[in-house]
Design a protein around this motif. Structure first.
Motif, mmCIF file in Angstrom:
data_model
loop_
_atom_site.group_PDB
_atom_site.id
_atom_site.type_symbol
_atom_site.label_atom_id
_atom_site.label_comp_id
_atom_site.label_asym_id
_atom_site.label_seq_id
_atom_site.Cartn_x
_atom_site.Cartn_y
_atom_site.Cartn_z
ATOM 1 N N UNK A 30 41.880 36.185 42.627
ATOM 2 C CA UNK A 30 42.095 37.562 43.057
ATOM 3 C C UNK A 30 42.137 38.516 41.862
ATOM 4 N N UNK A 31 42.009 37.962 40.641
ATOM 5 C CA UNK A 31 41.933 38.801 39.446
ATOM 6 C C UNK A 31 43.279 39.323 38.966
ATOM 7 N N UNK A 32 44.365 38.798 39.516
ATOM 8 C CA UNK A 32 45.686 39.260 39.121
ATOM 9 C C UNK A 32 46.028 38.765 37.712
ATOM 10 N N UNK A 33 45.569 37.557 37.400
ATOM 11 C CA UNK A 33 45.721 37.041 36.040
ATOM 12 C C UNK A 33 44.315 36.776 35.527
ATOM 13 N N UNK A 34 43.989 37.302 34.336
ATOM 14 C CA UNK A 34 42.642 37.046 33.853
ATOM 15 C C UNK A 34 42.587 35.674 33.177
ATOM 16 N N UNK A 35 41.361 35.186 32.982
ATOM 17 C CA UNK A 35 41.197 33.821 32.488
ATOM 18 C C UNK A 35 41.899 33.589 31.166
ATOM 19 N N UNK A 36 41.972 34.645 30.363
ATOM 20 C CA UNK A 36 42.544 34.478 29.040
ATOM 21 C C UNK A 36 44.057 34.234 29.089
ATOM 22 N N UNK A 62 52.072 39.592 44.572
ATOM 23 C CA UNK A 62 51.201 40.425 45.399
ATOM 24 C C UNK A 62 49.773 40.236 44.903
ATOM 25 N N UNK A 63 48.875 39.913 45.833
ATOM 26 C CA UNK A 63 47.482 39.653 45.479
ATOM 27 C C UNK A 63 46.576 40.598 46.262
ATOM 28 N N UNK A 64 45.721 41.355 45.566
ATOM 29 C CA UNK A 64 44.763 42.181 46.297
ATOM 30 C C UNK A 64 43.593 41.306 46.743
ATOM 31 N N UNK A 65 43.165 41.400 47.993
ATOM 32 C CA UNK A 65 42.025 40.593 48.440
ATOM 33 C C UNK A 65 41.301 41.298 49.561
ATOM 34 N N UNK A 66 40.047 41.612 49.330
ATOM 35 C CA UNK A 66 39.192 42.121 50.373
ATOM 36 C C UNK A 66 39.802 43.339 51.088
ATOM 37 N N UNK A 170 41.572 32.235 51.355
ATOM 38 C CA UNK A 170 42.118 33.597 51.298
ATOM 39 C C UNK A 170 41.559 34.450 52.441
ATOM 40 N N UNK A 171 40.251 34.280 52.711
ATOM 41 C CA UNK A 171 39.654 35.009 53.836
ATOM 42 C C UNK A 171 40.345 34.622 55.141
#
Ligand code: GTP
Length: 594
Positions: A30-36, A62-66, A170-171
């Protein structure tokens, strides 16, 4: 946020089935934590959680998704922390029931599923670890479908490790978990589902808003205590705390900071409302967790007693389930009687005291809580064997019992029944979950479970059995106190409450152990095990005349002095029981369970 766009869900699973790993993948996808900045078990914030690979505290993110907001709550899997799971469930509308595709359904899978069903949650069955060569997704999809009454094709298959299937999951959460419903115009009501002490910020309270709105710089009221505080900060966790100046509305999950220093002032299960416009009725709360297991904790170095007290005070700030009171032992000196939720909780508290506070501790053998009824009708609650009345005036003794559920491959039925029978278990029933997997239910005394039951179960079933238990009241039992005496003096730290049939074995065992651990003295020392005045076992430590200087041939003076110094040092670590010198190590060794 519009409540229609919110989905609140948790992940429930048996220990090690991969909740934290799946949560990690969700943070990443969900991009909340980046790979780094990604690290394994991102949400397990305590060192001890990360090292042991277990989750102790629940976490909300909290996760943003779609176009939606997903609030995910990670919960602990171990039986000791069931109360943490049930409180998290009340903040959700849906639950992902995660099952390891190589293991199948385990005891806590069932326990957690029942909790989620009781909380009326929408359940999403998911098989995890499908990347494993040993995974049997088809077989276990059928098992899982049979359990919750759906079609095997409805069971989702994912790998938290590789990420396969996680987007689809997630969907699926967005599509199937109901949006929260609440009255936006009503007086604010928010449920406290966790509260954590933070050295820098004070108590951080996690809430789920049910009705109305909570804002920043608002006077809030804790409904059970009538205490009011001001919200200094309010926000969401994503994945670190982020202040939300607009506050929190219906269905939202987030945190509050009020400057309070003690988690007991921000009680889990309490309802938060606004002081200016307060709600009339509280939300249904939770029961306060009750300590089930007690043990004495003593500093090895008696001078560390004040540090131990301070450390316990600090730990209690963020562990409301921990309770303690001072106690003294003739053998061990000043210490505390500490109550825990279970054995794992006990181990964790002890480890934190030793690691985070640098203490060295001795703990006495754990025991459960007994209710003793005397012949004159009076009653007492015994949390420490030394409080157990020794006189013959006892009418009845009651011990706590559990309803225990064991899941294992069918080939181990015999071994499991043997262990349970040997521990005064009563068979309640048995069901096959599939051809080769059974669920066996027993009533078992809690006191028998806390004494290496789990280790035995694991070793007799080659690690295949899993266990879950819940309190199921009390039963009358034939229990006695066995005392251990050195030269006629009872050593309180070694007293134990045991079933009559096991008293002899305990006495013999302890007496033998002590004979080996206590060095010879200048006189003979009898070791006795006794029930009241009746001696049931006896060993002797023969006398010697110990003269350290004899080794020195009278020559080198400085060497002699060194030896004398050493002997003095050794004496300091000795405890006196009557005239008998017992080295500290003997207590540590005799009290350690092996
Ligand atoms: P608790 O927090 O203690 O309840 O455990 P948990 O359910 O969070 O389990 P965790 O995520 O810590 O995973 C347990 C073990 O399984 C770890 O060694 C993970 O690396 C491994 N694991 C988790 N998910 C997968 C997966 O999809 N595939 C494989 N191969 N291993 C996994």
């Amino acid at each position: 946020t519009d409540p229609a766009l919110i989905r609140n869900f948790c992940i429930i699973a048996h220990i090690d089935h991969g909740k934290s790993t799946l949560a990690d993948r969700m943070l990443q996808i969900t991009g909340v934590v980046d790979d780094r900045s990604m690290r394994a078990q991102y949400l397990d914030r305590m060192d001890i959680e990360r090292e042991r690979g277990i989750t102790i505290k629940s976490q909300a993110v909290r996760l943003p998704w779609d176009g939606h907001v997903l609030n995910m709550i990670d919960t602990p899997g171990h039986v000791d922390f069931t109360y943490e799971v049930s409180r998290s469930l009340q903040a959700c509308e849906g639950a992902i029931l995660l099952v390891d595709a190589a293991q199948g359904i385990e005891a806590q899978t069932l326990a957690n599923l029942y909790l989620a069903m009781n909380a009326d949650l929408h359940i999403i069955p998911v098989l995890n670890k499908i990347d494993l060569p040993a995974a049997q997704p088809e077989k276990f999809a059928e098992e899982l479908a049979g359990l919750i009454g759906c079609d095997p094709s409805d069971v989702l298959k994912v790998s938290g490790k590789t990420g396969v299937g996680v987007r689809e999951l997630l969907d699926h959460v967005v599509q199937t978990v109901p949006a929260p419903v609440g009255d936006a115009d009503a007086a604010a009501r928010a449920l406290i589902f966790d509260s954590v002490y933070d050295t820098y910020r004070g108590v951080v309270t996690y809430v789920r808003v049910v009705d109305g709105h909570l804002g920043k710089r608002e006077r809030i009221l804790m409904m059970s205590t009538n205490a009011t505080h001001e919200t200094l900060e309010i926000g969401v966790i994503s994945p670190e705390p982020m202040p939300a100046d607009l506050g929190l509305g219906v269905g939202e999950v987030g945190y509050l900071i009020t400057g309070v220093k003690d988690v007991r002032q921000s009680r889990v299960g309490d309802t938060v409302t606004s002081a200016a416009k307060s709600a009339k009725e509280m939300l249904a709360g939770y029961e306060h967790p009750k300590p089930m297991v007690f043990s004495g904790l003593y500093p090895i170095d008696g001078d560390e007693y004040p540090e131990l007290r301070e450390a316990l005070d600090k730990l209690q700030l963020n562990d409301a389930a921990l309770i303690y009171e001072p106690e003294t032992s003739a053998a061990l000196g000043f210490g505390f009687r500490v109550g825990f939720l279970g054995l794992l909780h006990m181990e964790i508290v002890r480890e934190r005291l030793e690691r985070e506070f640098g203490l060295s501790l001795i703990s006495t053998a754990p025991n459960v809580v007994y209710r003793v009824v005397m012949e004159d009708g009076s009653e007492l609650t015994v949390t420490n064997p030394s409080e157990f009345p020794s006189g013959g005036k006892i009418a009845q003794v009651f011990e706590p019992v559990t309803k225990s559920t064991i899941l294992a491959p069918a080939e181990f039925i015999g071994a499991i029944m043997e262990i349970c029978q040997g521990r005064r278990g009563q068979l309640l029933g048995m069901d096959y979950l599939s051809e080769d997997r059974v669920e066996i239910r027993y009533t078992l005394p809690l006191g028998e479970i806390i004494f290496d039951f789990f280790d035995q179960l694991k070793s007799r079933t080659r690690g295949y059995a899993s266990l879950d238990y819940e309190p199921a009241g009390e039963q009358e039992a034939d229990l006695v106190k066995v005392d251990i005496l050195l030269q006629g003096e009872p050593v309180d730290a070694f007293s134990a409450i045991v079933h009559k049939d096991k008293a002899y074995a305990y006495g013999v065992d302890m007496a033998k152990k002590l004979r080996e651990l206590i060095p010879r003295q200048q006189f003979e020392v009898p070791i006795q095990a006794a029930i009241g005045a009746r001696v049931i076992a006896r060993e002797n430590i023969r006398a010697i005349r110990k003269d350290v200087l004899a080794k020195c041939y009278g020559g080198d003076i400085s060497r002699k002095r060194k030896l004398l110094e050493k002997q003095k040092e050794g004496k300091k670590r000795m405890k006196m029981v009557g005239r008998v010198e017992v080295p500290q190590e003997a207590f540590v060794a005799a009290l350690s369970t092996d």
